[in-house]
Enzyme design. Structure first.
Site, PDB file in Angstrom:
ATOM      1  N   ASP A 149     -20.042 -17.789 -16.439  1.00  0.00           N
ATOM      2  CA  ASP A 149     -19.800 -17.397 -17.502  1.00  0.00           C
ATOM      3  C   ASP A 149     -20.322 -16.463 -17.999  1.00  0.00           C
ATOM      4  OD1 ASP A 149     -18.982 -18.103 -20.133  1.00  0.00           O
ATOM      5  OD2 ASP A 149     -19.040 -20.035 -20.393  1.00  0.00           O
ATOM      6  N   HIS A 202     -15.402 -17.630 -17.197  1.00  0.00           N
ATOM      7  CA  HIS A 202     -15.506 -19.023 -18.618  1.00  0.00           C
ATOM      8  C   HIS A 202     -13.917 -20.188 -18.712  1.00  0.00           C
ATOM      9  CE1 HIS A 202     -16.919 -19.938 -22.474  1.00  0.00           C
ATOM     10  NE2 HIS A 202     -14.776 -19.598 -22.636  1.00  0.00           N
ATOM     11  N   SER A 249     -14.375 -24.189 -23.970  1.00  0.00           N
ATOM     12  CA  SER A 249     -14.574 -23.296 -25.162  1.00  0.00           C
ATOM     13  C   SER A 249     -14.698 -23.971 -26.199  1.00  0.00           C
ATOM     14  CB  SER A 249     -14.212 -22.314 -25.035  1.00  0.00           C
ATOM     15  OG  SER A 249     -14.638 -20.990 -25.584  1.00  0.00           O
TER      16      SER A 249
END
Length: 453
Positions: free
Chosen positions: A347, A382, A255
């Protein structure tokens, strides 16, 4: 209803103790033919919150259940999912279910109790005081640190973190007593110091420096921008360590930490391998200062977020258009790093597939000479950790004061993480060790950063 006595039932969990990234095999024998049972896993996480998972099975004609081969008929998952009881662990009722599991104390293993109960029971029934004693239960331990892994707190100049070194005799990788290939491991907006992935990398023969970037020790409590000088100091610390191979170091981040990893690969010559997971290729939320130049970030407009029927926000709808992001994209083509982009196909936070393909197109258009590839995993969300971490579909984010949907299912997430974990290890071992040691250029590899040390 078919029943059997507790004394007849044997629950087998093999192995009883293992590393967190290893699978287990669960079998039950001594049941009545076609008897309905519930298998349950439970543990207390580091903050004292009870976690549990459960699945419904039906014994075969011999009164046996083999989780590796038989389908779950209900519970938290259905179908064949051998590691479902581990991958599906969530806070037990009545605790708020959608929180992210993070192992905070890596020296302490997960102590998981696996039990078998008569009938197909609900989560509420399993947690009630009225539930009957299980037919059988087994204590199982999952370790984040292999025997002999060293955990070393680091204060080096301005840099803060923890270095994890593999055991001195790491026979699996034929590394002997080192030096080892080494990586910098980062988590972005979580803040503090997150060590579990570094502990697991060291358990597999790769020295890993869990790097804190804010809200830890004497580091700033909040961050306004990043400065590449901090990360250069962390790289210098690693390359000068006697237990670290000096062919270059790797970086890994998810991320926000993924775009930080790309920044390190772009601006620090001694970064030889970069694994970026579900990330933007432009700075997200916080910019990067490189000497006298500032690479500005883009910002989410959380007011544009779409909420699911369950009340979780999908922040993908807050992301600026692709053309705008491309203007802010990091100049990764100026790097000499090998890139591995890990992408989750569902995601719900970052449009990571689009980002990774944009990076690949940019590298291709500049005739990039180093290795770069995109690995996409269907059904994964994610939050992407090493194998068998409890799956988190959604969790509350203090940064935006809202519950965020991450996506994915426990089954597909687990399958993806098992495959990706092996690929990540192969990628780092090759680019940080093998290609230098076994190539014809070993005696004089191109390592321009050595003159800087």
């Amino acid at each position: 209803m078919n029943t059997t006595s507790k004394e007849d039932v044997l629950l087998s969990v093999i192995p009883l103790s293992c590393l967190q990234d290893e699978p287990i095999h669960i079998k039950v024998s001594g049941l009545k033919p076609n008897q309905d049972v519930t298998l349950k896993a439970s543990m207390i996480e580091d903050r004292g919150v009870p976690y549990m998972s459960y699945a419904h099975y039906r014994a075969d004609e011999n009164g046996a259940v083999d989780v590796d081969k038989m389908e779950s008929l209900g519970g938290q998952y259905e179908g064949i999912f051998p590691m479902g009881l581990i991958g599906s662990l969530v806070p037990a009722p009545p605790h708020y279910r959608y929180v992210r599991f993070i192992k905070r104390v890596v020296e302490k293993p997960l102590a998981v109790t696996i039990s078998v109960h008569n009938g197909h029971l609900s989560a509420e029934k399993l947690c009630s005081s009225e539930v009957t004693e299980p037919h059988s239960c087994v204590a199982h331990e999952r370790h984040y640190m292999a025997s002999g892994v060293q955990r070393i707190p680091v204060q080096y100049g301005e840099v803060r973190g923890t270095l994890f070194l593999p055991p001195d005799l790491y026979l699996i990788s034929f590394a002997g007593d080192g030096p080892f290939p080494a990586v910098i491991d980062m988590f972005g907006t979580l803040g503090g110091l997150i060590e579990y992935r570094s502990a697991q990398l060291a358990s597999r023969g790769i020295a890993s420096f869990a790097l804190a970037i804010f809200n830890y020790d004497d580091l700033p409590k909040v961050i306004k921008e990043f400065n590449i000088a901090y990360f250069e100091e962390a790289v210098q610390f690693l390359l000068q360590h006697e237990k670290v191979l000096d062919f270059g170091i790797g970086v890994i981040g998810n991320s926000k930490a993924g775009d930080l990893a790309v920044s390190l690969a772009t601006f620090i010559p001694s970064v030889a391998a970069c694994v970026a997971v579900n990330n933007f290729i432009a700075p997200a939320s916080y910019g990067m200062r490189v000497k006298d130049r500032f690479y500005p970030p883009f910002h989410y407009d959380v007011s544009l977020g779409r909420f699911t029927d369950d009340g979780y926000e999908c922040v993908q709808s807050c992301i600026p258009e692709k053309k705008f992001l491309q203007k802010l994209m990091l100049p990764l083509e100026e790097s000499s790093t090998a890139f591995l982009f890990i992408v989750s196909a569902v995601d719900r936070d970052v449009n990571s597939e689009v980002q990774a393909q944009s990076a690949r197109q940019r590298l291709s258009s500049h005739n990039y000479k180093q290795d770069y590839k995109v690995e996409s995993y269907p059904g994964a969300g994610h939050l992407f950790d090493p194998p068998y971490s409890p799956h988190c579909f959604a969790s509350f984010e203090h940064g935006i004061m809202s519950s965020v949907c991450w996506g994915g299912t426990a089954k597909f997430q687990t399958m993806a993480q098992v495959k990706a974990w092996k690929e990540i290890q192969r990628f780092f071992l090759f680019h940080l060790k093998e290609k230098w040691q076994f190539s014809s250029d070993t005696k004089s590899p191109t390592m321009p950063w050595k003159s800087q040390l």
